[in-house]
Design a protein around this motif. Structure first.
Motif, PDB file in Angstrom:
ATOM      1  N   ASN A  77       1.896  70.314   4.561  1.00  0.00           N
ATOM      2  CA  ASN A  77       0.767  69.862   5.377  1.00  0.00           C
ATOM      3  C   ASN A  77       0.599  68.346   5.375  1.00  0.00           C
ATOM      4  O   ASN A  77       0.178  67.762   6.368  1.00  0.00           O
ATOM      5  CB  ASN A  77      -0.544  70.510   4.889  1.00  0.00           C
ATOM      6  N   ALA A  78       0.911  67.721   4.229  1.00  0.00           N
ATOM      7  CA  ALA A  78       0.773  66.260   4.141  1.00  0.00           C
ATOM      8  C   ALA A  78       1.878  65.555   4.901  1.00  0.00           C
ATOM      9  O   ALA A  78       1.790  64.359   5.167  1.00  0.00           O
ATOM     10  CB  ALA A  78       0.770  65.821   2.673  1.00  0.00           C
ATOM     11  N   GLY A  79       2.948  66.279   5.225  1.00  0.00           N
ATOM     12  CA  GLY A  79       4.012  65.695   6.029  1.00  0.00           C
ATOM     13  C   GLY A  79       5.216  65.243   5.233  1.00  0.00           C
ATOM     14  O   GLY A  79       5.233  65.306   4.008  1.00  0.00           O
ATOM     15  N   VAL A  80       6.215  64.795   5.978  1.00  0.00           N
ATOM     16  CA  VAL A  80       7.448  64.277   5.377  1.00  0.00           C
ATOM     17  C   VAL A  80       7.586  62.811   5.741  1.00  0.00           C
ATOM     18  O   VAL A  80       7.006  62.336   6.716  1.00  0.00           O
ATOM     19  CB  VAL A  80       8.696  65.058   5.849  1.00  0.00           C
ATOM     20  N   THR A  81       8.366  62.105   4.919  1.00  0.00           N
ATOM     21  CA  THR A  81       8.548  60.682   5.190  1.00  0.00           C
ATOM     22  C   THR A  81       9.944  60.249   4.781  1.00  0.00           C
ATOM     23  O   THR A  81      10.617  60.928   3.987  1.00  0.00           O
ATOM     24  CB  THR A  81       7.485  59.833   4.450  1.00  0.00           C
ATOM     25  N   THR A  82      10.370  59.123   5.338  1.00  0.00           N
ATOM     26  CA  THR A  82      11.605  58.487   4.908  1.00  0.00           C
ATOM     27  C   THR A  82      11.553  57.043   5.363  1.00  0.00           C
ATOM     28  O   THR A  82      10.673  56.660   6.137  1.00  0.00           O
ATOM     29  CB  THR A  82      12.847  59.221   5.469  1.00  0.00           C
ATOM     30  N   ALA A  83      12.487  56.243   4.857  1.00  0.00           N
ATOM     31  CA  ALA A  83      12.588  54.856   5.314  1.00  0.00           C
ATOM     32  C   ALA A  83      13.985  54.676   5.864  1.00  0.00           C
ATOM     33  O   ALA A  83      14.942  54.714   5.106  1.00  0.00           O
ATOM     34  CB  ALA A  83      12.329  53.897   4.158  1.00  0.00           C
ATOM     35  N   SER A  84      14.092  54.535   7.159  1.00  0.00           N
ATOM     36  CA  SER A  84      15.411  54.364   7.747  1.00  0.00           C
ATOM     37  C   SER A  84      15.279  53.780   9.136  1.00  0.00           C
ATOM     38  O   SER A  84      14.456  54.214   9.927  1.00  0.00           O
ATOM     39  CB  SER A  84      16.130  55.710   7.840  1.00  0.00           C
ATOM     40  N   THR A  85      16.088  52.796   9.428  1.00  0.00           N
ATOM     41  CA  THR A  85      16.047  52.176  10.747  1.00  0.00           C
ATOM     42  C   THR A  85      16.940  52.919  11.710  1.00  0.00           C
ATOM     43  O   THR A  85      16.853  52.757  12.910  1.00  0.00           O
ATOM     44  CB  THR A  85      16.618  50.755  10.671  1.00  0.00           C
ATOM     45  N   GLY A  86      17.821  53.733  11.177  1.00  0.00           N
ATOM     46  CA  GLY A  86      18.905  54.209  12.020  1.00  0.00           C
ATOM     47  C   GLY A  86      18.884  55.695  12.262  1.00  0.00           C
ATOM     48  O   GLY A  86      17.834  56.298  12.530  1.00  0.00           O
ATOM     49  N   ASN A  87      20.053  56.291  12.161  1.00  0.00           N
ATOM     50  CA  ASN A  87      20.240  57.688  12.537  1.00  0.00           C
ATOM     51  C   ASN A  87      19.420  58.649  11.687  1.00  0.00           C
ATOM     52  O   ASN A  87      18.973  59.681  12.182  1.00  0.00           O
ATOM     53  CB  ASN A  87      21.723  58.043  12.434  1.00  0.00           C
ATOM     54  N   HIS A  88      19.245  58.333  10.412  1.00  0.00           N
ATOM     55  CA  HIS A  88      18.483  59.249   9.560  1.00  0.00           C
ATOM     56  C   HIS A  88      16.999  59.264   9.952  1.00  0.00           C
ATOM     57  O   HIS A  88      16.375  60.330   9.989  1.00  0.00           O
ATOM     58  CB  HIS A  88      18.658  58.873   8.088  1.00  0.00           C
ATOM     59  N   GLY A  89      16.454  58.103  10.252  1.00  0.00           N
ATOM     60  CA  GLY A  89      15.052  58.043  10.664  1.00  0.00           C
ATOM     61  C   GLY A  89      14.810  58.854  11.935  1.00  0.00           C
ATOM     62  O   GLY A  89      13.856  59.624  12.025  1.00  0.00           O
ATOM     63  N   GLU A 234      26.721  42.504   6.834  1.00  0.00           N
ATOM     64  CA  GLU A 234      26.641  42.966   8.216  1.00  0.00           C
ATOM     65  C   GLU A 234      27.994  43.498   8.673  1.00  0.00           C
ATOM     66  O   GLU A 234      29.042  42.949   8.351  1.00  0.00           O
ATOM     67  CB  GLU A 234      26.202  41.815   9.118  1.00  0.00           C
ATOM     68  N   SER A 235      27.985  44.605   9.404  1.00  0.00           N
ATOM     69  CA  SER A 235      29.239  45.217   9.835  1.00  0.00           C
ATOM     70  C   SER A 235      29.040  45.910  11.172  1.00  0.00           C
ATOM     71  O   SER A 235      27.934  46.337  11.506  1.00  0.00           O
ATOM     72  CB  SER A 235      29.677  46.264   8.802  1.00  0.00           C
ATOM     73  N   LEU A 236      30.134  46.041  11.919  1.00  0.00           N
ATOM     74  CA  LEU A 236      30.095  46.877  13.123  1.00  0.00           C
ATOM     75  C   LEU A 236      29.787  48.319  12.753  1.00  0.00           C
ATOM     76  O   LEU A 236      29.238  49.076  13.545  1.00  0.00           O
ATOM     77  CB  LEU A 236      31.446  46.830  13.847  1.00  0.00           C
ATOM     78  N   GLY A 237      30.146  48.708  11.539  1.00  0.00           N
ATOM     79  CA  GLY A 237      29.868  50.065  11.065  1.00  0.00           C
ATOM     80  C   GLY A 237      28.590  50.091  10.253  1.00  0.00           C
ATOM     81  O   GLY A 237      28.571  50.560   9.114  1.00  0.00           O
ATOM     82  N   ASP A 238      27.489  49.595  10.847  1.00  0.00           N
ATOM     83  CA  ASP A 238      26.258  49.414  10.054  1.00  0.00           C
ATOM     84  C   ASP A 238      25.746  50.729   9.458  1.00  0.00           C
ATOM     85  O   ASP A 238      25.136  50.718   8.389  1.00  0.00           O
ATOM     86  CB  ASP A 238      25.171  48.714  10.880  1.00  0.00           C
ATOM     87  N   SER A 239      26.026  51.858  10.073  1.00  0.00           N
ATOM     88  CA  SER A 239      25.564  53.131   9.497  1.00  0.00           C
ATOM     89  C   SER A 239      26.284  53.465   8.195  1.00  0.00           C
ATOM     90  O   SER A 239      25.902  54.398   7.496  1.00  0.00           O
ATOM     91  CB  SER A 239      25.771  54.280  10.489  1.00  0.00           C
ATOM     92  N   LEU A 240      27.355  52.723   7.882  1.00  0.00           N
ATOM     93  CA  LEU A 240      28.065  52.963   6.619  1.00  0.00           C
ATOM     94  C   LEU A 240      27.654  51.965   5.544  1.00  0.00           C
ATOM     95  O   LEU A 240      28.211  51.973   4.444  1.00  0.00           O
ATOM     96  CB  LEU A 240      29.587  52.889   6.825  1.00  0.00           C
TER      97      LEU A 240
END
Ligand SMILES: *Cc1c(COP(=O)(O)O)cnc(C)c1O
Length: 331
Positions: A77-89, A234-240
């Protein structure tokens, strides 16, 4: 005996039942161009078809649905959270909104407006706080502590890895005689989950990981035999990019168990692979999704005569970043 990382084949099969109908069972397509170029039978697993643009919807959906199953809906009920700018968020936002669970995605103030808008469009709160990913993560931890929210981690949980591992089951159904699966590797939920499934079904199929050449925390941690921190570059593969967590309890041991080979790829190799995928396959993918092709091309991974699957993991790339890749590749 339960393995210490906790990711059993049974957990992956349960995940598959649980997420069926909630995530896309993605297509596996043969690439004629790549097969001819490398004298092999090369298939692409298109996680770019997920509505969130990347495979992370599998793990997030599995974890939230499993928590509802195990503890009842009221426990969330309180909800879920995460910190992510990318695909996971984006994945947590979409999974939570579809499962009817409130969610808060914590982002630093430096995150571009379009990414914030993409999360808000799912009807989920994007909370902008601080000037770094660490500060955003601090806010997610505070929400867990003070408001009883539940943290959905990006990779280091058996339910997350098992969710990503459903890709491994699908691969074995669609191409039972695969010789090798090549997977982008960062925190290890994706490779670890796929490996856990495939090693239980066809142990002879090789699991090959591909990491960035710089700032690869899993690479350094496997060498050290314990989680180590690396500088983020910094990388072109920023998700990695990003660490594996100094308190890693699942994916380091899992990756160590299931991975056969591990390569690192340079930025120009990633750039060339991104442009190749657009030019020959008409696929616009992010750098992290192109590292498998980059590794075959750069390291001449032995694929000749083999049946190979590349995990095309996501499409989270802006035109600016693609343009940078194109200039780097001189194409
Ligand atoms: C997260 C991610 C990866 C790496 O997955 P891990 O579980 O962190 O190893 C690869 N590709 C894309 C597109 C991703 O978003």
């Amino acid at each position: 005996m339960l393995p210490r990382h906790g990711v059993t084949p049974a957990l992956v099969y349960e995940a598959r039942q649980r997420i069926a109908g909630r995530v896309v069972r993605s297509p596996l397509v043969r690439s004629a161009a790549l097969s001819a170029r490398f004298d092999a039978d090369i298939h692409l697993k298109l996680e770019t078809c997920q509505p969130s643009g990347a495979f992370k919807l599998r793990g997030a959906t599995n974890m939230i649905a499993a928590l509802i199953e195990r503890h009842g809906r009221d426990a969330l009920n309180a909800g879920v959270t995460t910190a992510s700018t990318g695909n996971h968020g984006r994945a947590v936002a979409l999974a939570a909104s579809r499962l009817g669970v409130p969610a808060v995605i914590c982002l630093s103030r430096l995150v571009p407006d379009n990414k914030v808008a993409a999360i808000e469009a799912l009807g989920v709160e994007a909370r902008r706080i601080g000037r770094s990913q660490d500060e955003a993560f601090g806010e997610a931890e505070r929400l867990v502590r003070d408001q009883g929210m539940t943290l959905i981690p990006p990779f280091d949980d058996p339910l997350i890895a098992a969710g990503q591992g459903t890709i491994g089951i699908e691969l074995m159904e669609d191409a039972p005689e695969l010789d090798q699966v090549i997977v982008g590797l960062s925190g290890g939920g994706l490779l670890g989950g796929i490996g856990a499934a495939i090693k239980a079904i066809r142990p002879g199929t090789r699991i090959t990981g591909v990491s960035l050449s710089r700032g690869a925390a899993m690479w350094e941690s496997l060498r050290a035999g314990r989680p180590v921190e690396v500088e983020e570059i910094e990388s072109l593969g920023d998700s990695l990019g990003g660490g594996i967590g100094l308190d890693n309890r699942c994916t380091l041991a899992l990756v160590d168990e299931v991975m056969d080979d591990h390569y690192q790829v340079s930025e120009p190799a990633i750039a060339h692979a991104m442009v190749d995928l657009l030019e020959h396959e008409k696929m616009l993918v992010e750098g992290a999704a192109a590292v498998g092709l980059a590794a075959i091309a750069e390291h001449q991974i032995e694929v000749r005569g083999q049946r190979v699957a590349l995990i095309v993991s996501g499409n989270g790339v802006s035109l600016e970043t693609f343009d940078r890749a194109r200039r780097m590749a001189n194409r």
